[in-house]
Design a protein around this motif. Structure first.
Motif, PDB file in Angstrom:
ATOM      1  N   UNK A   1      -8.027   4.674 -12.601  1.00 31.19           N
ATOM      2  CA  UNK A   1      -7.613   4.849 -13.993  1.00 31.19           C
ATOM      3  C   UNK A   1      -6.197   4.332 -14.206  1.00 31.19           C
ATOM      4  N   UNK A   2      -5.357   4.513 -13.214  1.00 26.84           N
ATOM      5  CA  UNK A   2      -3.960   4.093 -13.318  1.00 26.84           C
ATOM      6  C   UNK A   2      -3.848   2.570 -13.376  1.00 26.84           C
ATOM      7  N   UNK A   3      -4.606   1.886 -12.516  1.00 26.48           N
ATOM      8  CA  UNK A   3      -4.582   0.417 -12.485  1.00 26.48           C
ATOM      9  C   UNK A   3      -5.241  -0.157 -13.744  1.00 26.48           C
ATOM     10  N   UNK A   4      -6.356   0.436 -14.165  1.00 32.12           N
ATOM     11  CA  UNK A   4      -7.048  -0.061 -15.344  1.00 32.12           C
ATOM     12  C   UNK A   4      -6.203   0.104 -16.614  1.00 32.12           C
ATOM     13  N   UNK A   5      -5.501   1.214 -16.740  1.00 32.00           N
ATOM     14  CA  UNK A   5      -4.640   1.397 -17.915  1.00 32.00           C
ATOM     15  C   UNK A   5      -3.470   0.404 -17.887  1.00 32.00           C
ATOM     16  N   UNK A   6      -2.928   0.175 -16.705  1.00 35.11           N
ATOM     17  CA  UNK A   6      -1.852  -0.824 -16.578  1.00 35.11           C
ATOM     18  C   UNK A   6      -2.381  -2.207 -16.963  1.00 35.11           C
ATOM     19  N   UNK A   7      -3.584  -2.543 -16.490  1.00 25.53           N
ATOM     20  CA  UNK A   7      -4.168  -3.858 -16.779  1.00 25.53           C
ATOM     21  C   UNK A   7      -4.472  -4.019 -18.270  1.00 25.53           C
ATOM     22  N   UNK A   8      -4.754  -2.910 -18.944  1.00 26.18           N
ATOM     23  CA  UNK A   8      -5.024  -2.936 -20.379  1.00 26.18           C
ATOM     24  C   UNK A   8      -3.730  -3.130 -21.181  1.00 26.18           C
ATOM     25  N   UNK A   9      -2.604  -3.008 -20.479  1.00 26.16           N
ATOM     26  CA  UNK A   9      -1.309  -3.132 -21.143  1.00 26.16           C
ATOM     27  C   UNK A   9      -0.769  -1.810 -21.655  1.00 26.16           C
TER      28      UNK A   9
ATOM     29  N   UNK B   1       0.830  -1.200   0.000  1.00 25.70           N
ATOM     30  CA  UNK B   1       0.000   0.000   0.000  1.00 25.70           C
ATOM     31  C   UNK B   1       0.869   1.257   0.000  1.00 25.70           C
ATOM     32  N   UNK B   2       0.442   2.354  -0.659  1.00 23.82           N
ATOM     33  CA  UNK B   2      -0.933   2.610  -1.120  1.00 23.82           C
ATOM     34  C   UNK B   2      -1.291   2.029  -2.489  1.00 23.82           C
ATOM     35  N   UNK B   3      -0.471   1.139  -3.044  1.00 26.29           N
ATOM     36  CA  UNK B   3      -0.805   0.572  -4.350  1.00 26.29           C
ATOM     37  C   UNK B   3      -2.115  -0.222  -4.279  1.00 26.29           C
ATOM     38  N   UNK B   4      -2.826  -0.215  -5.396  1.00 22.25           N
ATOM     39  CA  UNK B   4      -4.058  -0.990  -5.553  1.00 22.25           C
ATOM     40  C   UNK B   4      -3.799  -2.044  -6.631  1.00 22.25           C
ATOM     41  N   UNK B   5      -4.651  -3.068  -6.682  1.00 23.89           N
ATOM     42  CA  UNK B   5      -4.497  -4.047  -7.749  1.00 23.89           C
ATOM     43  C   UNK B   5      -5.844  -4.681  -8.089  1.00 23.89           C
ATOM     44  N   UNK B   6      -5.877  -5.313  -9.265  1.00 21.61           N
ATOM     45  CA  UNK B   6      -7.082  -6.025  -9.688  1.00 21.61           C
ATOM     46  C   UNK B   6      -7.195  -7.305  -8.875  1.00 21.61           C
TER      47      UNK B   6
ATOM     48  N   UNK C   1     -12.849   4.296  -7.439  1.00 24.92           N
ATOM     49  CA  UNK C   1     -11.825   3.574  -6.670  1.00 24.92           C
ATOM     50  C   UNK C   1     -10.489   4.327  -6.697  1.00 24.92           C
ATOM     51  N   UNK C   2      -9.762   4.204  -5.612  1.00 21.38           N
ATOM     52  CA  UNK C   2      -8.440   4.825  -5.538  1.00 21.38           C
ATOM     53  C   UNK C   2      -7.542   4.261  -6.643  1.00 21.38           C
ATOM     54  N   UNK C   3      -6.864   5.144  -7.373  1.00 20.66           N
ATOM     55  CA  UNK C   3      -5.933   4.769  -8.448  1.00 20.66           C
ATOM     56  C   UNK C   3      -6.622   4.018  -9.595  1.00 20.66           C
TER      57      UNK C   3
END
Length: 215
Positions: free
Chosen positions: A162-170, A121-126, A158-160
């Motif tokens: 857009x950042x997590x979703x863009x990372x998950x999209x590659x 933390x504070x990182x979030x993940x799928x 959700x916290x972060x």
């Protein structure tokens, strides 16, 4: 975060709109929305806002490294009214981001549940077991030299997200210190809250406030 890691910009307050109930400000990248833990993290947008507008009250937050439109309430009733709009997803937020790589397709919707990554933390993940619903709509803009300009609309807060979703999209957001490996190649994280649509606490009229992306 140590004091040496936090060097917020000293730009003067950029007021987008002010009336008896609302204050809209264009938050600079690199400035916390609210104070962090410790004296070295006391400088933040709300403390700066309250110097000029002592009655200003927090409604929502933007990440430290995100710039763009933030709304503050100037009365308790406006704070309650706006808080309910955010809670019930009656606001519409549009962000501009520059992401790594050429994104396939013209538009889409990401449904990936998220939760805090406790050991980091504070990182979030799928997380499909413990995560909370997180939905982001996206529309692709221009692709230039392996960089795609995106318009992102979070339907959840959700916290972060857009950042997590863009990372998950590659396609991580350029300059993201948490979710990309190219942060040192950019002067800032390339994510900006360009517009916020809400209903005015007095009368309920829908209004959209904008701040053009600086990149």
């Amino acid at each position: 975060m140590s004091s040496s890691d936090y060097n917020p910009p000293t730009d003067p307050l950029d007021v987008i709109h002010e009336d008896a109930e609302l204050l809209l400000v264009n938050k600079p990248a690199g400035l916390l929305s609210v104070p962090g833990k410790g004296e070295h993290l006391e400088d933040c947008l709300i403390s700066r806002v309250q110097v000029a507008f002592p009655s200003a009250l927090l409604v929502h937050r933007l990440d430290r490294d995100t710039s763009g439109v933030m709304v503050f309430a100037l009365t308790k009733s406006a704070q309650r009214h706006l808080g309910l709009q955010f809670e019930r997803r009656h606001t519409k937020k549009v962000y501009v981001a520059l992401v790594h790589g050429a994104v396939d397709g013209k538009s889409g919707e990401i449904h990936l549940p998220m939760v805090v990554d406790w050991p980091n933390r504070p990182l979030q993940h799928v997380n499909f077991v413990h995560g909370k619903q997180a939905i982001t709509q996206w529309r692709r803009g221009a692709v230039t030299d392996g960089v795609t300009r995106m318009r992102l609309s979070p339907l959840t807060g959700r916290s972060h997200q857009l950042r997590v979703h863009m990372q998950a999209l590659g396609h991580p957001i350029l300059g993201d210190p948490f979710y990309s490996d190219n942060a040192d190649q950019y002067p800032r994280m390339m994510l900006h809250a360009e517009s916020l649509k809400l209903r005015h606490p007095e009368g309920g009229k829908a209004i959209e406030f904008k701040a053009k992306a600086p990149f």
